[in-house]
Each structure stands twice: as structure tokens, then as C-alpha cells.
Write a protein that holds these residues in place. Structure first.
Motif, PDB file in Angstrom:
ATOM      1  N   ALA A 163     -15.506   8.653   3.051  1.00 60.20           N
ATOM      2  CA  ALA A 163     -15.224  10.078   2.849  1.00 60.20           C
ATOM      3  C   ALA A 163     -14.428  10.654   4.019  1.00 60.20           C
ATOM      4  O   ALA A 163     -13.677  11.628   3.853  1.00 60.20           O
ATOM      5  N   ASP A 164     -14.571  10.046   5.213  1.00 58.84           N
ATOM      6  CA  ASP A 164     -13.816  10.527   6.366  1.00 58.84           C
ATOM      7  C   ASP A 164     -12.316  10.332   6.176  1.00 58.84           C
ATOM      8  O   ASP A 164     -11.507  11.070   6.732  1.00 58.84           O
ATOM      9  N   ALA A 165     -11.966   9.298   5.411  1.00 62.16           N
ATOM     10  CA  ALA A 165     -10.543   9.044   5.162  1.00 62.16           C
ATOM     11  C   ALA A 165      -9.978   9.956   4.091  1.00 62.16           C
ATOM     12  O   ALA A 165      -8.779  10.268   4.102  1.00 62.16           O
ATOM     13  N   LEU A 166     -10.832  10.396   3.179  1.00 63.68           N
ATOM     14  CA  LEU A 166     -10.352  11.171   2.038  1.00 63.68           C
ATOM     15  C   LEU A 166      -9.636  12.447   2.459  1.00 63.68           C
ATOM     16  O   LEU A 166      -8.643  12.838   1.845  1.00 63.68           O
ATOM     17  N   LYS A 167     -10.149  13.097   3.489  1.00 56.55           N
ATOM     18  CA  LYS A 167      -9.558  14.376   3.888  1.00 56.55           C
ATOM     19  C   LYS A 167      -8.112  14.187   4.358  1.00 56.55           C
ATOM     20  O   LYS A 167      -7.266  15.064   4.159  1.00 56.55           O
ATOM     21  N   TYR A 168      -7.816  13.030   4.951  1.00 58.03           N
ATOM     22  CA  TYR A 168      -6.447  12.794   5.410  1.00 58.03           C
ATOM     23  C   TYR A 168      -5.517  12.480   4.241  1.00 58.03           C
ATOM     24  O   TYR A 168      -4.394  12.981   4.189  1.00 58.03           O
ATOM     25  N   PHE A 169      -5.987  11.670   3.301  1.00 61.07           N
ATOM     26  CA  PHE A 169      -5.151  11.368   2.137  1.00 61.07           C
ATOM     27  C   PHE A 169      -4.883  12.630   1.307  1.00 61.07           C
ATOM     28  O   PHE A 169      -3.776  12.837   0.810  1.00 61.07           O
ATOM     29  N   SER A 170      -5.904  13.474   1.172  1.00 60.95           N
ATOM     30  CA  SER A 170      -5.708  14.703   0.401  1.00 60.95           C
ATOM     31  C   SER A 170      -4.754  15.654   1.126  1.00 60.95           C
ATOM     32  O   SER A 170      -4.001  16.404   0.482  1.00 60.95           O
ATOM     33  N   GLU A 171      -4.766  15.623   2.465  1.00 58.36           N
ATOM     34  CA  GLU A 171      -3.848  16.465   3.230  1.00 58.36           C
ATOM     35  C   GLU A 171      -2.403  16.004   3.070  1.00 58.36           C
ATOM     36  O   GLU A 171      -1.477  16.820   3.051  1.00 58.36           O
ATOM     37  N   VAL A 172      -2.197  14.705   2.955  1.00 61.32           N
ATOM     38  CA  VAL A 172      -0.843  14.212   2.705  1.00 61.32           C
ATOM     39  C   VAL A 172      -0.334  14.794   1.392  1.00 61.32           C
ATOM     40  O   VAL A 172       0.801  15.272   1.299  1.00 61.32           O
ATOM     41  N   GLU A 173      -1.181  14.769   0.375  1.00 58.31           N
ATOM     42  CA  GLU A 173      -0.793  15.317  -0.929  1.00 58.31           C
ATOM     43  C   GLU A 173      -0.513  16.813  -0.851  1.00 58.31           C
ATOM     44  O   GLU A 173       0.418  17.329  -1.473  1.00 58.31           O
ATOM     45  N   ARG A 174      -1.349  17.514  -0.089  1.00 58.53           N
ATOM     46  CA  ARG A 174      -1.213  18.970  -0.014  1.00 58.53           C
ATOM     47  C   ARG A 174       0.044  19.372   0.750  1.00 58.53           C
ATOM     48  O   ARG A 174       0.791  20.265   0.320  1.00 58.53           O
ATOM     49  N   LEU A 175       0.282  18.697   1.883  1.00 65.87           N
ATOM     50  CA  LEU A 175       1.380  19.102   2.758  1.00 65.87           C
ATOM     51  C   LEU A 175       2.726  18.499   2.350  1.00 65.87           C
ATOM     52  O   LEU A 175       3.774  19.098   2.594  1.00 65.87           O
ATOM     53  N   TYR A 176       2.684  17.314   1.734  1.00 65.74           N
ATOM     54  CA  TYR A 176       3.927  16.625   1.375  1.00 65.74           C
ATOM     55  C   TYR A 176       3.835  16.133  -0.075  1.00 65.74           C
ATOM     56  O   TYR A 176       3.866  14.926  -0.338  1.00 65.74           O
ATOM     57  N   PRO A 177       3.710  17.061  -1.031  1.00 64.68           N
ATOM     58  CA  PRO A 177       3.381  16.682  -2.411  1.00 64.68           C
ATOM     59  C   PRO A 177       4.444  15.840  -3.119  1.00 64.68           C
ATOM     60  O   PRO A 177       4.120  15.138  -4.075  1.00 64.68           O
ATOM     61  N   TYR A 178       5.683  15.880  -2.684  1.00 66.09           N
ATOM     62  CA  TYR A 178       6.742  15.165  -3.402  1.00 66.09           C
ATOM     63  C   TYR A 178       7.248  13.944  -2.633  1.00 66.09           C
ATOM     64  O   TYR A 178       8.271  13.367  -2.989  1.00 66.09           O
ATOM     65  N   SER A 179       6.516  13.558  -1.612  1.00 67.62           N
ATOM     66  CA  SER A 179       6.953  12.429  -0.798  1.00 67.62           C
ATOM     67  C   SER A 179       6.383  11.111  -1.323  1.00 67.62           C
ATOM     68  O   SER A 179       5.432  11.083  -2.107  1.00 67.62           O
ATOM     69  N   GLN A 180       6.996  10.026  -0.877  1.00 65.70           N
ATOM     70  CA  GLN A 180       6.468   8.703  -1.204  1.00 65.70           C
ATOM     71  C   GLN A 180       5.081   8.515  -0.594  1.00 65.70           C
ATOM     72  O   GLN A 180       4.226   7.800  -1.150  1.00 65.70           O
ATOM     73  N   TRP A 181       4.839   9.157   0.534  1.00 66.51           N
ATOM     74  CA  TRP A 181       3.525   9.052   1.175  1.00 66.51           C
ATOM     75  C   TRP A 181       2.447   9.729   0.338  1.00 66.51           C
ATOM     76  O   TRP A 181       1.290   9.297   0.330  1.00 66.51           O
ATOM     77  N   ALA A 182       2.809  10.779  -0.382  1.00 64.84           N
ATOM     78  CA  ALA A 182       1.842  11.450  -1.258  1.00 64.84           C
ATOM     79  C   ALA A 182       1.420  10.509  -2.379  1.00 64.84           C
ATOM     80  O   ALA A 182       0.241  10.458  -2.767  1.00 64.84           O
ATOM     81  N   LYS A 183       2.381   9.764  -2.899  1.00 64.93           N
ATOM     82  CA  LYS A 183       2.071   8.792  -3.944  1.00 64.93           C
ATOM     83  C   LYS A 183       1.123   7.719  -3.414  1.00 64.93           C
ATOM     84  O   LYS A 183       0.122   7.374  -4.051  1.00 64.93           O
TER      85      LYS A 183
END
Length: 282
Positions: free
Chosen positions: A58-78
Motif C-alpha cells: 500500500a505504501d507504493a500505491l500512493k506513488y503510482f496513483s500520483e503519477v496518474e494524477r500529475l501526469y495522466p497522459y504520459s507513458q509513465w501513467a500507463k
């Protein structure tokens, strides 16, 4: 998760060190990440999965969700989305894992990681099978999702594992039918028991439970005085599973009644017997 296991090392340590320093080494306190790149935040999530505190996905989830939130159209979001599904599954948040995996499939249906997303979705059902008691709805859903992996991605690295798990889930369903059938048989509810054993013989005949189901049918039909069906069940058992201890048990039960295993009458078991002889069954 083999796909991302060494990604942090491959992508370089500079961004990861920067984020770790900003976090003060504390995985529980999420820093303000808006000044960091998508790659840096993603690497922090991978760090939490692999090094930081692998027991707390769960500690990792917050970082992955932040990638989606801050960079929603990037390859990193995918990439973050598929890792989010993986981390949720590892945390046993199965409904959330299914939702994330399905979102990935809906958003990136042709992506190279679509097969893994489908596999994760199937696992989120499969790993709950032992938790559902007699409610087998999730088992059927696991079978359907595993079938999707096998049929949609037959050449993927997950197809063979999906086939194995499909067989195990299928066997699990047959085992549940046997468990309920034995319960009824023990209490003298022979008709209800027969209905359960019939399901195994007709729908789950490729599982390891078939010999016992046939022997239990001999027992139940003899108790009801329906000897033709009992003899026919014994004949099927002898034809396919003569070396099984269940055949000897069935033979002994029939012998005590002065009967022997042979196809008799024209009931549902007689039809099964004819299929066996023609080689169309099992």
C-alpha cells in the motif's frame, strides 16, 4: 511481478535518490510530488515495492496513483496503472485490483501489458476461491477470466499459468459438488446427493473426482432400490477406473445385493455409458 522487478535499477538511480532524499527516508510520509518528474515518482513506487517496505505494498500505491494524477497522459501513467493493479493485488485488495486491471484493459487494449492486466484480473478472482465457502460465484468468474487469458493471449507468458489455474479452479468446483453430495448422502437425502454427483459426472468428468462420484451414485441408487442405475454407474466406473479403489467399493456394494456392474435400462447413466463405449466421453 517479473516485468518491473529491476526497473528502478535499469532506469537509473539519480531520480530515485532525489525523491528518497525529499521523503527523508520515511515511506509513510508522502512529500509534495508536484516538483518531481513522472519517472522519479514512479521509481519511488517501485522502490517501495522492492526495497522500502515490500510487506506494505500500500505504501507504493500512493506513488503510482500520483503519477496518474500529475501526469495522466504520459507513458509513465500507463506503467503506473498496471503497477497499481499489481500492488493492489499484492495487498489483497482484490476488488481494487480488478478495477485497476480493467481500467488498463479499457484504456490500453492493444498494449503489450494487456495480457498481464487480464492475468491480474483473473488472479484477483482466483486468489479468493478458498475464501468464499459454498458461494462459487467468484470461482466461475475466475474460470471465465482465466479463459480470456488463454483465448485472447495464447502466446503470452501467462497462458500456461492460466491453463494450470483454470484446471485447479475447475477441480475446485467439482470438489464443492462432492462435498455437498457427501453431506446429503450421509444424512440419507439420496435424491439431493444424486443430483450433486450427477453434476460431477456430466459437467466435471475430466477431474479427479469422477471415480468417487460414480461410486457414490452406486451407493445412493442402491439405497433407493434403483438397481439399474446403480449397476450402470458401476459399469462406467469399471470401464474407465478399474484400478481405482472406488471401483472395488462399488463392486462390493453391488455384490452384496447379488448384482454386478453392467449397463442396464435407459436412464441418464445408460446414455453416459454409451458415450464411454463410443469414446466420446472423457
Amino acid at each position: 511481478m517479473g516485468r518491473g522487478k529491476t526497473a528502478a535499477a535499469k532506469l537509473g538511480a539519480l531520480g530515485l535518490v532525489t525523491v528518497l532524499a525529499a521523503c527523508g527516508g520515511n515511506s509513510k510520509a508522502t512529500p509534495n510530488l508536484e516538483n518531481f518528474t513522472a519517472q522519479q515518482i514512479y521509481e519511488r513506487g517501485e522502490y517501495e515495492l522492492e526495497v522500502g517496505n515490500p510487506r506494505r505494498p500500500a505504501d507504493a500505491l500512493k506513488y503510482f496513483s500520483e503519477v496518474e494524477r500529475l501526469y495522466p497522459y504520459s507513458q509513465w501513467a500507463k506503467r503506473a496503472l498496471i503497477m497499481e493493479a499489481y500492488a493492489q493485488h499484492r495487498a489483497k485488495k482484490y476488488e481494487e485490483a480488478r478495477a485497476s486491471a480493467q481500467r488498463f484493459l479499457d484504456t490500453y487494449p492493444g498494449d503489450e501489458d494487456a495480457a498481464y492486466a487480464q492475468y491480474l484480473l483473473a488472479l484477483s478472482y482466483y486468489d479468493q476461491i478458498d475464501e468464499v465457502g459454498r458461494d462459487q460465484g467468484l470461482t466461475y468468474q475466475a474460470l471465465q477470466s482465466l479463459r480470456d487469458v488463454i483465448e485472447k493471449y495464447p502466446n503470452s507468458e501467462y497462458a500456461q499459468s492460466a491453463i494450470l489455474k483454470f484446471d485447479l479452479a475447475f477441480d475446485h468446483l467439482a470438489g464443492k459438488e462432492m462435498e455437498i453430495g457427501r453431506y446429503y448422502l450421509k444424512r440419507g437425502n439420496y435424491t439431493a446427493a444424486i443430483n450433486r454427483f450427477r453434476v460431477v459426472v456430466e459437467q466435471f468428468q475430466t477431474t479427479a473426482h469422477t471415480p468417487e462420484a460414480l461410486e457414490r451414485l452406486v451407493e445412493a441408487y442402491l439405497a433407493l432400490g434403483i438397481n439399474d442405475q446403480a449397476q450402470t454407474a458401476g459399469a462406467i466406473l469399471g470401464h474407465n477406473f478399474q484400478s481405482s479403489p472406488f471401483y472395488q467399493d462399488a463392486y462390493n456394494l453391488l455384490e452384496k445385493k447379488g448384482l454386478k456392474p453392467e449397463a442396464k435400462g435407459d436412464g441418464w447413466l445408460a446414455k453416459v455409458y454409451r458415450q464411454v463405449i463410443k469414446g466420446e466421453w472423457l
